[in-house]
Design a protein around this motif. Structure first.
Motif, PDB file in Angstrom:
ATOM      1  N   ARG A 175      12.226 -14.436  30.987  1.00 48.66           N
ATOM      2  CA  ARG A 175      13.121 -15.137  30.063  1.00 48.66           C
ATOM      3  C   ARG A 175      13.048 -16.641  30.249  1.00 48.66           C
ATOM      4  O   ARG A 175      13.233 -17.399  29.306  1.00 48.66           O
ATOM      5  CB  ARG A 175      14.565 -14.689  30.286  1.00 48.66           C
ATOM      6  N   ALA A 176      12.808 -17.067  31.490  1.00 48.52           N
ATOM      7  CA  ALA A 176      12.766 -18.499  31.754  1.00 48.52           C
ATOM      8  C   ALA A 176      11.473 -19.116  31.243  1.00 48.52           C
ATOM      9  O   ALA A 176      11.484 -20.196  30.662  1.00 48.52           O
ATOM     10  CB  ALA A 176      12.924 -18.754  33.249  1.00 48.52           C
ATOM     11  N   PHE A 177      10.332 -18.426  31.434  1.00 48.22           N
ATOM     12  CA  PHE A 177       9.064 -19.077  31.150  1.00 48.22           C
ATOM     13  C   PHE A 177       8.296 -18.500  29.963  1.00 48.22           C
ATOM     14  O   PHE A 177       7.407 -19.144  29.421  1.00 48.22           O
ATOM     15  CB  PHE A 177       8.185 -19.063  32.401  1.00 48.22           C
ATOM     16  N   TYR A 178       8.581 -17.279  29.582  1.00 43.85           N
ATOM     17  CA  TYR A 178       7.910 -16.693  28.412  1.00 43.85           C
ATOM     18  C   TYR A 178       8.955 -16.098  27.477  1.00 43.85           C
ATOM     19  O   TYR A 178       9.026 -14.899  27.272  1.00 43.85           O
ATOM     20  CB  TYR A 178       6.883 -15.637  28.842  1.00 43.85           C
ATOM     21  N   TRP A 179       9.762 -16.987  26.934  1.00 46.20           N
ATOM     22  CA  TRP A 179      10.905 -16.592  26.115  1.00 46.20           C
ATOM     23  C   TRP A 179      10.505 -15.687  24.951  1.00 46.20           C
ATOM     24  O   TRP A 179      11.113 -14.643  24.717  1.00 46.20           O
ATOM     25  CB  TRP A 179      11.589 -17.853  25.613  1.00 46.20           C
ATOM     26  N   ASP A 180       9.458 -16.071  24.229  1.00 41.68           N
ATOM     27  CA  ASP A 180       9.053 -15.301  23.051  1.00 41.68           C
ATOM     28  C   ASP A 180       8.644 -13.888  23.450  1.00 41.68           C
ATOM     29  O   ASP A 180       9.017 -12.913  22.806  1.00 41.68           O
ATOM     30  CB  ASP A 180       7.887 -15.982  22.336  1.00 41.68           C
ATOM     31  N   MET A 181       7.863 -13.819  24.529  1.00 42.12           N
ATOM     32  CA  MET A 181       7.415 -12.518  25.000  1.00 42.12           C
ATOM     33  C   MET A 181       8.615 -11.669  25.410  1.00 42.12           C
ATOM     34  O   MET A 181       8.699 -10.490  25.075  1.00 42.12           O
ATOM     35  CB  MET A 181       6.467 -12.724  26.179  1.00 42.12           C
ATOM     36  N   SER A 182       9.561 -12.272  26.103  1.00 42.93           N
ATOM     37  CA  SER A 182      10.709 -11.503  26.564  1.00 42.93           C
ATOM     38  C   SER A 182      11.528 -11.013  25.371  1.00 42.93           C
ATOM     39  O   SER A 182      12.080  -9.924  25.396  1.00 42.93           O
ATOM     40  CB  SER A 182      11.544 -12.341  27.533  1.00 42.93           C
ATOM     41  N   LYS A 183      11.561 -11.814  24.288  1.00 43.39           N
ATOM     42  CA  LYS A 183      12.272 -11.365  23.083  1.00 43.39           C
ATOM     43  C   LYS A 183      11.557 -10.178  22.449  1.00 43.39           C
ATOM     44  O   LYS A 183      12.178  -9.246  21.965  1.00 43.39           O
ATOM     45  CB  LYS A 183      12.362 -12.507  22.064  1.00 43.39           C
ATOM     46  N   GLN A 184      10.220 -10.240  22.442  1.00 43.36           N
ATOM     47  CA  GLN A 184       9.461  -9.161  21.812  1.00 43.36           C
ATOM     48  C   GLN A 184       9.569  -7.864  22.601  1.00 43.36           C
ATOM     49  O   GLN A 184       9.628  -6.785  22.029  1.00 43.36           O
ATOM     50  CB  GLN A 184       7.987  -9.548  21.714  1.00 43.36           C
ATOM     51  N   LEU A 185       9.574  -7.968  23.926  1.00 39.93           N
ATOM     52  CA  LEU A 185       9.649  -6.756  24.737  1.00 39.93           C
ATOM     53  C   LEU A 185      11.057  -6.176  24.748  1.00 39.93           C
ATOM     54  O   LEU A 185      11.240  -5.014  25.066  1.00 39.93           O
ATOM     55  CB  LEU A 185       9.186  -7.047  26.168  1.00 39.93           C
ATOM     56  N   GLY A 186      12.023  -7.021  24.369  1.00 39.65           N
ATOM     57  CA  GLY A 186      13.391  -6.542  24.241  1.00 39.65           C
ATOM     58  C   GLY A 186      13.885  -5.845  25.498  1.00 39.65           C
ATOM     59  O   GLY A 186      13.762  -6.384  26.598  1.00 39.65           O
ATOM     60  N   PRO A 187      14.441  -4.647  25.352  1.00 39.25           N
ATOM     61  CA  PRO A 187      15.056  -3.999  26.509  1.00 39.25           C
ATOM     62  C   PRO A 187      14.043  -3.355  27.446  1.00 39.25           C
ATOM     63  O   PRO A 187      14.411  -2.875  28.500  1.00 39.25           O
ATOM     64  CB  PRO A 187      15.935  -2.919  25.879  1.00 39.25           C
ATOM     65  N   TYR A 188      12.763  -3.322  27.071  1.00 37.18           N
ATOM     66  CA  TYR A 188      11.833  -2.475  27.822  1.00 37.18           C
ATOM     67  C   TYR A 188      11.516  -2.972  29.220  1.00 37.18           C
ATOM     68  O   TYR A 188      11.192  -2.180  30.099  1.00 37.18           O
ATOM     69  CB  TYR A 188      10.566  -2.214  27.005  1.00 37.18           C
ATOM     70  N   VAL A 189      11.597  -4.293  29.448  1.00 33.77           N
ATOM     71  CA  VAL A 189      11.388  -4.777  30.808  1.00 33.77           C
ATOM     72  C   VAL A 189      12.519  -4.279  31.704  1.00 33.77           C
ATOM     73  O   VAL A 189      12.282  -3.726  32.778  1.00 33.77           O
ATOM     74  CB  VAL A 189      11.291  -6.318  30.837  1.00 33.77           C
ATOM     75  N   GLY A 190      13.750  -4.419  31.221  1.00 29.98           N
ATOM     76  CA  GLY A 190      14.891  -3.946  31.992  1.00 29.98           C
ATOM     77  C   GLY A 190      14.820  -2.444  32.253  1.00 29.98           C
ATOM     78  O   GLY A 190      15.238  -1.958  33.297  1.00 29.98           O
ATOM     79  N   LEU A 191      14.254  -1.726  31.289  1.00 23.29           N
ATOM     80  CA  LEU A 191      14.193  -0.274  31.414  1.00 23.29           C
ATOM     81  C   LEU A 191      13.151   0.193  32.430  1.00 23.29           C
ATOM     82  O   LEU A 191      13.055   1.386  32.696  1.00 23.29           O
ATOM     83  CB  LEU A 191      13.907   0.359  30.054  1.00 23.29           C
ATOM     84  N   ILE A 192      12.379  -0.736  32.995  1.00 20.42           N
ATOM     85  CA  ILE A 192      11.438  -0.334  34.051  1.00 20.42           C
ATOM     86  C   ILE A 192      12.217   0.292  35.214  1.00 20.42           C
ATOM     87  O   ILE A 192      11.696   1.140  35.931  1.00 20.42           O
ATOM     88  CB  ILE A 192      10.606  -1.547  34.544  1.00 20.42           C
ATOM     89  N   ILE A 193      13.491  -0.118  35.347  1.00 21.04           N
ATOM     90  CA  ILE A 193      14.328   0.457  36.409  1.00 21.04           C
ATOM     91  C   ILE A 193      14.288   1.981  36.335  1.00 21.04           C
ATOM     92  O   ILE A 193      14.228   2.669  37.351  1.00 21.04           O
ATOM     93  CB  ILE A 193      15.791  -0.036  36.279  1.00 21.04           C
ATOM     94  N   THR A 194      14.323   2.509  35.123  1.00 26.40           N
ATOM     95  CA  THR A 194      14.365   3.959  34.971  1.00 26.40           C
ATOM     96  C   THR A 194      12.978   4.567  34.791  1.00 26.40           C
ATOM     97  O   THR A 194      12.857   5.754  34.522  1.00 26.40           O
ATOM     98  CB  THR A 194      15.218   4.346  33.757  1.00 26.40           C
TER      99      THR A 194
END
Lengths: 211, 224
Positions: B109-128
């Motif tokens: 989110r800090a350095f690749y804002w656009d990418m983080s927007k596109q991936l949406g919740p899926y990075v956070g969902l790596i937890i599961t």
């Protein structure tokens, strides 16, 4: 040391919790200023886009802020922040108002940009929405947003309001809805109309005050 | 698979005489990337594999995220493997995994804002994501830290490669592009939107797994 005693388990859990929390806090603190700058640049980019201010889409945050400073004037109108695109000769070319409201799955936010006459739509853009991809999510797509261009926020009898129709757009204040996304379309219509009502009411108040 | 069971430390190659990873480095990497690939063989982590593969760039970042998280969490969990009480083992795993996921998410989110927007919740969902916890349970708790980290990297890499392959097909056929560059000309190629949408992911993954199974000779063919 026995690792399966209650005391040890408790201590382990507390220590692990504190260490994890410390790492998360550090990461959050470190990223916070960057995230804030990104969010701000994102909003500026959207304002510049809906107002059709010419700018390089690949420009850096600093360049973006510069283009914003030079061309856009922010104004507070009855609690609504209105952004105006002012040309170098002082003429207002377009104005944008933010709108927000509940969607089907989460909040929707975007900008409504109007031409200098204050009733013709230049652009409508949704920059935050979590509608169903492929159905309601189509509000984020170009074909849906482009429909608003050149439409008016009042009907032929000058009554305020935009209509999203299921049976195709006919009037100058109507756009074609999305098949399979009636709920989203209704919510978008309500949200846009609330904003339009507020804007027109505010404008009326302003006119009265200036007389 | 205890630490003392290392048989051929010399065969290990790059890592110092095989002492750190019990001489199993080659096998670990081969298992994670090919023989026991988390997606094509174990069919784990499919949710994110289907969701983020409509563009190659997204798939690569997601693959990188999984490599980072699996490697770091396996390393840490392996360090703590003898100190972790059995009763709260899984909670400890989730706590450590989620910490690394959020750290990665924050950096994105800090350095690749656009990418983080596109991936949406899926990075956070790596937890599961089953792969991460699966490696923790199946490998990190029984092996030494370096070997565990390597296992994490190998499995993350296996996931990343399959994602990239799926994404290449989906982006190419679905949008005629690759990493945003036009590959198939719009003049004669009409992009097939189906590949960008969810069904395209199912088709691609299904065909890919079928092909890989046909290629592998050691997969037993079960007959009813």
């Amino acid at each position: 040391m026995k690792v399966d005693t209650y005391t040890y388990t408790m201590i382990y859990a507390v220590v692990l919790g504190v260490v994890c929390a410390a790492m998360l806090t550090a990461a959050g603190q470190f990223a916070a200023p960057y995230k804030e700058a990104n969010a701000k640049a994102d909003e500026m980019r959207h304002v510049l886009t809906v107002l059709r201010v010419p700018f390089d889409p690949k420009s850096t945050a600093a360049k973006l802020a510069q283009a914003f400073e030079q061309n856009v004037r922010g104004r507070d109108r009855g609690g609504m922040s209105v952004y105006e695109y002012v040309a170098s000769d002082g003429k207002m070319l377009a104005q944008a108002v933010p709108f927000a409201g509940p969607g089907v799955w989460g909040p929707m936010r975007g900008f409504l940009a109007l031409g200098p006459d204050g009733v013709t739509i230049v652009e409508v853009s949704f920059y935050e929405q979590e509608e169903t991809p492929g159905l309601g999510g189509e509000i984020g797509s170009k074909w849906f947003q482009d429909q608003f261009q050149g439409r008016r926020i009042v009907d032929a009898q000058n009554r305020p309001g935009i209509r999203i129709r299921r049976d195709g757009a006919k009037g100058s204040n109507e756009v074609d809805g999305i098949a399979g996304a009636t709920m989203t379309c209704d919510k978008v219509e309500i949200m846009l109309n609330e904003t339009i009502q507020r804007l027109l009411k505010e404008r009326k108040n302003n006119d009265r005050n200036s007389q | 698979m205890t630490a003392t069971a290392s048989k051929s430390p010399a065969a290990c190659g790059p890592c110092a005489a095989g002492l750190l990873c019990d001489g199993k480095a080659g096998k670990i990497v081969k298992d994670g990337v090919w023989a026991n690939n988390p997606i094509s063989i174990q069919v784990l982590g499919i949710c994110s594999a289907l969701a983020v593969t409509n563009k190659l760039a997204n798939a690569l970042v997601m693959g990188g995220a999984l490599i980072f998280v699996t490697a770091c969490s396996s390393l840490f969990l392996s360090f703590l493997r003898n100190a972790t009480p059995r009763k709260i083992r899984m909670i400890a795993e989730v706590a450590i995994i989620s910490t690394f996921v959020i750290v990665f998410d924050q950096l994105l989110r800090a350095f690749y804002w656009d990418m983080s927007k596109q991936l949406g919740p899926y990075v956070g969902l790596i937890i599961t994501n089953c792969i991460v916890m699966g490696r923790a349970e199946a490998f990190a708790l029984q092996n030494r830290p370096i070997a565990s980290a390597l296992d994490g990297i190998a499995n993350g890499l296996g996931y990343a490669i399959v994602l990239a392959v799926i994404a290449v097909f989906r982006e190419m056929i679905g949008a005629g592009k690759l990493l945003g560059f036009s590959i198939l000309d719009k003049v004669w190629y009409e992009p097939n939107q189906l590949m960008i949408l969810a069904p395209g992911a199912f088709f691609t993954l299904g065909i890919l797994i079928a092909l890989l199974n046909a290629l592998r000779k050691d997969v037993p063919e079960t007959k009813p």
